[in-house]
Design a protein around this motif. Structure first.
Motif, PDB file in Angstrom:
ATOM      1  N   VAL A   1       9.902   1.946   6.255  1.00 31.22           N
ATOM      2  CA  VAL A   1      10.077   2.879   5.127  1.00 31.22           C
ATOM      3  C   VAL A   1       8.838   2.958   4.241  1.00 31.22           C
ATOM      4  O   VAL A   1       8.872   3.513   3.146  1.00 31.22           O
ATOM      5  CB  VAL A   1      11.310   2.495   4.278  1.00 31.22           C
ATOM      6  N   ASP A   2       7.724   2.372   4.725  1.00 32.87           N
ATOM      7  CA  ASP A   2       6.429   2.460   4.025  1.00 32.87           C
ATOM      8  C   ASP A   2       6.463   1.874   2.616  1.00 32.87           C
ATOM      9  O   ASP A   2       5.930   2.458   1.670  1.00 32.87           O
ATOM     10  CB  ASP A   2       5.948   3.921   3.951  1.00 32.87           C
ATOM     11  N   GLU A   3       7.108   0.726   2.472  1.00 34.03           N
ATOM     12  CA  GLU A   3       7.119   0.032   1.176  1.00 34.03           C
ATOM     13  C   GLU A   3       6.090  -1.097   1.224  1.00 34.03           C
ATOM     14  O   GLU A   3       6.378  -2.234   1.562  1.00 34.03           O
ATOM     15  CB  GLU A   3       8.521  -0.511   0.878  1.00 34.03           C
ATOM     16  N   GLN A   4       4.845  -0.766   0.875  1.00 36.87           N
ATOM     17  CA  GLN A   4       3.723  -1.685   1.038  1.00 36.87           C
ATOM     18  C   GLN A   4       3.862  -2.948   0.191  1.00 36.87           C
ATOM     19  O   GLN A   4       3.653  -4.065   0.675  1.00 36.87           O
ATOM     20  CB  GLN A   4       2.418  -0.964   0.669  1.00 36.87           C
ATOM     21  N   GLU A   5       4.213  -2.779  -1.086  1.00 32.55           N
ATOM     22  CA  GLU A   5       4.282  -3.949  -1.965  1.00 32.55           C
ATOM     23  C   GLU A   5       5.393  -4.903  -1.528  1.00 32.55           C
ATOM     24  O   GLU A   5       5.201  -6.129  -1.489  1.00 32.55           O
ATOM     25  CB  GLU A   5       4.495  -3.520  -3.417  1.00 32.55           C
ATOM     26  N   ASP A   6       6.560  -4.362  -1.194  1.00 29.57           N
ATOM     27  CA  ASP A   6       7.648  -5.210  -0.719  1.00 29.57           C
ATOM     28  C   ASP A   6       7.287  -5.877   0.609  1.00 29.57           C
ATOM     29  O   ASP A   6       7.645  -7.029   0.855  1.00 29.57           O
ATOM     30  CB  ASP A   6       8.929  -4.379  -0.545  1.00 29.57           C
ATOM     31  N   TRP A   7       6.575  -5.153   1.462  1.00 26.78           N
ATOM     32  CA  TRP A   7       6.133  -5.691   2.752  1.00 26.78           C
ATOM     33  C   TRP A   7       5.227  -6.898   2.528  1.00 26.78           C
ATOM     34  O   TRP A   7       5.387  -7.935   3.183  1.00 26.78           O
ATOM     35  CB  TRP A   7       5.414  -4.588   3.521  1.00 26.78           C
ATOM     36  N   ALA A   8       4.289  -6.778   1.582  1.00 29.09           N
ATOM     37  CA  ALA A   8       3.383  -7.889   1.291  1.00 29.09           C
ATOM     38  C   ALA A   8       4.140  -9.072   0.687  1.00 29.09           C
ATOM     39  O   ALA A   8       3.899 -10.233   1.043  1.00 29.09           O
ATOM     40  CB  ALA A   8       2.287  -7.418   0.339  1.00 29.09           C
ATOM     41  N   THR A   9       5.062  -8.783  -0.222  1.00 28.20           N
ATOM     42  CA  THR A   9       5.855  -9.849  -0.845  1.00 28.20           C
ATOM     43  C   THR A   9       6.682 -10.591   0.191  1.00 28.20           C
ATOM     44  O   THR A   9       6.815 -11.823   0.145  1.00 28.20           O
ATOM     45  CB  THR A   9       6.778  -9.257  -1.929  1.00 28.20           C
ATOM     46  N   ALA A  10       7.227  -9.865   1.165  1.00 27.51           N
ATOM     47  CA  ALA A  10       8.029 -10.500   2.209  1.00 27.51           C
ATOM     48  C   ALA A  10       7.176 -11.436   3.063  1.00 27.51           C
ATOM     49  O   ALA A  10       7.649 -12.504   3.485  1.00 27.51           O
ATOM     50  CB  ALA A  10       8.685  -9.428   3.079  1.00 27.51           C
ATOM     51  N   HIS A  11       5.936 -11.063   3.327  1.00 29.88           N
ATOM     52  CA  HIS A  11       5.030 -11.960   4.054  1.00 29.88           C
ATOM     53  C   HIS A  11       4.791 -13.251   3.266  1.00 29.88           C
ATOM     54  O   HIS A  11       4.744 -14.346   3.836  1.00 29.88           O
ATOM     55  CB  HIS A  11       3.703 -11.264   4.334  1.00 29.88           C
ATOM     56  N   GLN A  12       4.638 -13.101   1.953  1.00 29.10           N
ATOM     57  CA  GLN A  12       4.439 -14.277   1.099  1.00 29.10           C
ATOM     58  C   GLN A  12       5.635 -15.220   1.178  1.00 29.10           C
ATOM     59  O   GLN A  12       5.487 -16.440   1.320  1.00 29.10           O
ATOM     60  CB  GLN A  12       4.220 -13.818  -0.341  1.00 29.10           C
ATOM     61  N   LYS A  13       6.845 -14.657   1.116  1.00 29.74           N
ATOM     62  CA  LYS A  13       8.051 -15.487   1.154  1.00 29.74           C
ATOM     63  C   LYS A  13       8.255 -16.114   2.536  1.00 29.74           C
ATOM     64  O   LYS A  13       8.690 -17.268   2.649  1.00 29.74           O
ATOM     65  CB  LYS A  13       9.266 -14.652   0.732  1.00 29.74           C
ATOM     66  N   LEU A  14       7.927 -15.368   3.574  1.00 35.47           N
ATOM     67  CA  LEU A  14       8.034 -15.917   4.929  1.00 35.47           C
ATOM     68  C   LEU A  14       7.022 -17.046   5.117  1.00 35.47           C
ATOM     69  O   LEU A  14       7.303 -18.041   5.804  1.00 35.47           O
ATOM     70  CB  LEU A  14       7.825 -14.816   5.963  1.00 35.47           C
ATOM     71  N   ALA A  15       5.855 -16.910   4.502  1.00 40.35           N
ATOM     72  CA  ALA A  15       4.848 -17.980   4.564  1.00 40.35           C
ATOM     73  C   ALA A  15       5.403 -19.271   3.977  1.00 40.35           C
ATOM     74  O   ALA A  15       5.209 -20.365   4.535  1.00 40.35           O
ATOM     75  CB  ALA A  15       3.586 -17.551   3.821  1.00 40.35           C
ATOM     76  N   LEU A  16       6.108 -19.181   2.867  1.00 39.60           N
ATOM     77  CA  LEU A  16       6.668 -20.388   2.245  1.00 39.60           C
ATOM     78  C   LEU A  16       7.761 -21.002   3.117  1.00 39.60           C
ATOM     79  O   LEU A  16       7.910 -22.233   3.160  1.00 39.60           O
ATOM     80  CB  LEU A  16       7.218 -20.043   0.862  1.00 39.60           C
TER      81      LEU A  16
END
Length: 341
Positions: free
Chosen positions: A235-250
């Motif tokens: 759905v082209d939600e760039q900011e949420d996409w980046a935040t999800a990567h951060q949370k998956l990293a943790l």
């Protein structure tokens, strides 16, 4: 005059002009709103003094105090909400709060029509967002109370999407307050709630994973987070996409997969997304947490946390400061050996 100007949030020159012009003063609608708010906050003795001054000047309070909004009030109110959103995105909490409170306290809900009630509920919701970002989560003057008050009004107006969004915000407060199981359960329900937009459903799914990860259930959290990432990309939600990567990293850090955690943090950093101080603090905190888990990068991790803490302190982000302090204390309790792999 300086004290009065500071109390109202206007220039000293403005108050000087009022004093000079006296009864000929005709404030702009937004300035009149500020004055009316100040009047509404007076104690009974102050109101009596005000009315006595008016009576001596041959004027009536009826000419000064409005019983409800005019059409131009709605226009100015809407503009101030947008200005508050912009200020909040920069974590300028004082400016945003001043813009909201002058309207939230000016009229009681019983004095407002549907348009006014909608603006009142939006204002109260945004006030809750400010309280949440400041870490004021529970109690009479808290994010939880503001969200609950706004939910009552949106229910009254029959706007289910707004009600569901507030349910999601209240689940966030539960998670931030430590009720991880309750938050995970509520997020899971909301991830399938048709009242919410597709984006909000994906965010709820991501936050299920976050609440599980905080309980140490990393294996259960990671598939949910990965699925949310795919959804945000679709759905082209760039900011949420980046935040999800951060949370998956943790989550990977918690599971001991430091190589994958480092890769995911790098993706989140390179993705751009939000540039607000809050976004920067969250990302730097996550990065620092991952770096602390490797003996070779401990100094970098402590430096990243120190930078994040300084930014959080500058902008009054008390919840973020508590999170950073918790990471530091956990590292110290482990003798500097937390999650080394």
């Amino acid at each position: 005059m300086r004290g009065f100007a500071a109390e109202l949030g206007v220039a000293v020159r403005t108050v000087t002009n009022w004093e000079r012009l006296g009864a000929q003063t005709r404030p702009r609608p937004d300035t009149q709103a500020i004055l009316d708010t100040a009047l509404s906050r007076l104690d009974p003795a102050g109101v009596l003094r005000f009315e006595a001054i008016l009576s001596r000047s041959g004027r009536s309070t009826v000419a000064v105090v409005q019983s409800g909004p005019h059409a131009w009030d709605y226009e100015t109110w809407t503009e101030d909400i947008e200005r508050a959103i912009t200020a909040a995105s920069r974590q300028d909490f004082t400016a945003a709060s001043n813009l909201l409170e002058r309207w939230r306290t000016r009229w009681s809900p019983g004095e407002l029509d549907d348009r006014g009630l909608y603006l009142f509920a939006r204002t109260t919701t945004l006030a809750g967002d400010l309280q949440r970002d400041r870490g004021v989560l529970l109690g009479p003057w808290s994010a939880a109370r503001s969200y609950a008050d706004a939910k009552v009004v949106f229910n009254q107006l029959g706007i289910p999407r707004r009600v569901a969004q507030l349910d999601l915000s209240l689940a966030v407060i539960a998670e931030m307050s430590g009720d991880l199981r309750g938050a995970a359960s509520r997020y899971e329900e909301l991830s399938r709630d048709g009242r919410l937009s597709g984006r909000d459903q994906l965010r709820a799914q991501l936050w299920v994973g976050t609440a599980l990860d905080k309980q140490g259930l990393h294996g259960e959290a990671m598939p949910l987070m990965a699925s949310a990432i795919r959804g945000f990309e679709a759905v082209d939600e760039q900011e949420d996409w980046a935040t999800a990567h951060q949370k998956l990293a943790l989550a990977h850090r918690g599971a001991g997969n430091l190589g994958e955690a480092t890769r995911l943090i790098s993706v989140a950093q390179s993705a751009g997304g939000g540039t607000s101080p809050l976004h920067q603090v969250r990302l730097a905190t996550a990065h620092g947490h991952v770096l602390l888990s490797d003996r070779a990068t401990v100094d970098e991790g402590l430096a990243a946390l120190g930078k994040a803490a300084a930014t959080a302190a500058t902008y009054g982000m008390s919840h973020q400061l508590r999170s950073i302090e918790g990471i530091r204390k956990g590292f110290e309790r482990g003798g500097g050996n937390t999650k080394f792999r």
